[in-house]
Write a protein that holds these residues in place. Structure first.
Motif, PDB file in Angstrom:
ATOM      1  N   TYR A   1       0.837  -1.195   0.000  1.00  9.51           N
ATOM      2  CA  TYR A   1       0.000   0.000   0.000  1.00  9.51           C
ATOM      3  C   TYR A   1       0.872   1.246   0.000  1.00  9.51           C
ATOM      4  O   TYR A   1       1.603   1.495   0.963  1.00  9.51           O
ATOM      5  CB  TYR A   1      -0.914   0.026   1.225  1.00  9.51           C
ATOM      6  N   GLU A   2       0.784   2.029  -1.046  1.00  4.32           N
ATOM      7  CA  GLU A   2       1.635   3.218  -1.159  1.00  4.32           C
ATOM      8  C   GLU A   2       1.275   4.297  -0.148  1.00  4.32           C
ATOM      9  O   GLU A   2       2.098   5.157   0.176  1.00  4.32           O
ATOM     10  CB  GLU A   2       1.580   3.791  -2.572  1.00  4.32           C
ATOM     11  N   ASN A   3       0.048   4.255   0.384  1.00  2.00           N
ATOM     12  CA  ASN A   3      -0.362   5.252   1.366  1.00  2.00           C
ATOM     13  C   ASN A   3      -0.156   4.792   2.811  1.00  2.00           C
ATOM     14  O   ASN A   3      -0.626   5.448   3.748  1.00  2.00           O
ATOM     15  CB  ASN A   3      -1.838   5.612   1.162  1.00  2.00           C
TER      16      ASN A   3
END
Length: 300
Positions: A101-103
């Motif tokens: 998950y990039e966030n």
């Protein structure tokens, strides 16, 4: 926005969902209640792209979910049956989530670990059932997804942890305009958390409503007269339920509350009280009006 359109999912000779449709708006907490086998878990697995519908479609933000990594990147899912890497710690699992998950928010992760008071470097195999669910909740919330799906969210949690989880989910939804779907067997668990509620039974959506509208559309009246009376004396009142014990009757009415009370006062009763209804009572009487027994559905 989540759109389920005429979704059907079968497993051999068992129909888990049958032609189910619903729209779930952004920025809300959507509760789903139903008995075992009602289709709640299957629906969440369809939303996350774990399952592919046999018929119909699942669309999230105008994109199909199945085999669509771009859509799944905005979803975090805490299933009923939890899974962790063998001998993993919470910190190790957080690194896995961070890679997917990039966030993923490392600061948020540390804040949640502190709030839940879990040991991040201790093997998850040594955690209790409730602690494992807390760990999964921490990981999901740290991803800061647009969509949060929780299956049997409060299973194994003590009252203090239940309230903490509710508070954090509500904070995420309101603070980030996220959307959360929560399943449970208990209406009481969802009553003070959700904006909308849906009741599933045998793979179908039996009842769906905004909680505020659902609770305000019905009201309970206790009434008594100095003479004999029966249900036929209230034919001009929209009633879902009438019961009488001795000289006192209980009426579950629907419609214009003030007009109904005025009408009853004009009948000069000895007793006229308007009583609050719990959400479970509201569902019970709404289901009776639809020809279902709510208790049979939940306890099945």
């Amino acid at each position: 926005m989540i759109e389920a359109r005429n979704v059907t999912k079968k497993f051999e000779d068992f129909v888990a969902l049958n032609d189910m449709s619903c729209n779930i708006p952004n920025g809300c907490i959507y509760g789903m209640v139903g008995s075992n086998g009602a289709g709640k878990s299957t629906f969440l697995r369809l939303l996350t792209g774990v399952y592919k519908p046999d018929k119909g479609s699942i669309i999230i933000d105008d994109q199909p979910v199945y085999e669509n990594p771009k859509a799944k990147a905005h979803i975090a899912y805490v299933p009923d049956e939890l899974y962790f890497l063998p001998n993993a710690t919470l910190d190790r699992m957080s690194k896995l989530y961070e890679s997917c998950y990039e966030n993923f928010d490392r600061t948020r992760y540390k804040e949640l670990v502190d709030a839940f008071r879990l040991a991040p470097n201790k093997s998850l195999n040594t955690f209790s059932k409730g602690m494992k669910r807390q760990a999964s909740t921490i990981l999901a919330l740290s991803c800061k997804p647009d969509y949060l799906f929780f299956d049997e969210t409060f299973d194994g949690l003590d009252p203090v942890m239940r309230n903490l989880v509710k508070s954090i989910i509500c904070s995420d939804v309101t603070g980030r305009n996220a959307t959360a779907i929560i399943t449970s067997h208990s209406l009481r668990e969802l009553e003070d958390t959700c904006d909308q509620l849906a009741l599933l039974h045998k793979g179908g959506l039996v009842l769906e409503s905004d909680i505020d509208n659902l609770k305000t559309s019905l009201f309970k009246i206790q009434i008594a007269f100095g003479k004999d009376f029966s249900k036929e004396d209230f034919t001009d009142i929209s009633m879902l339920h009438f019961s009488k014990k001795g000289s006192v009757a209980n009426i579950i009415a629907k419609g214009d509350k003030e007009a109904t009370i005025t009408r009853l006062r004009n009948m000069q009763p000895l007793i006229l009280d308007v009583l609050p209804l719990s959400l479970e009572e509201v569902f019970t009487y709404e289901m009776e009006a639809l020809g279902y027994s709510f208790s049979d559905i939940i306890e099945a």
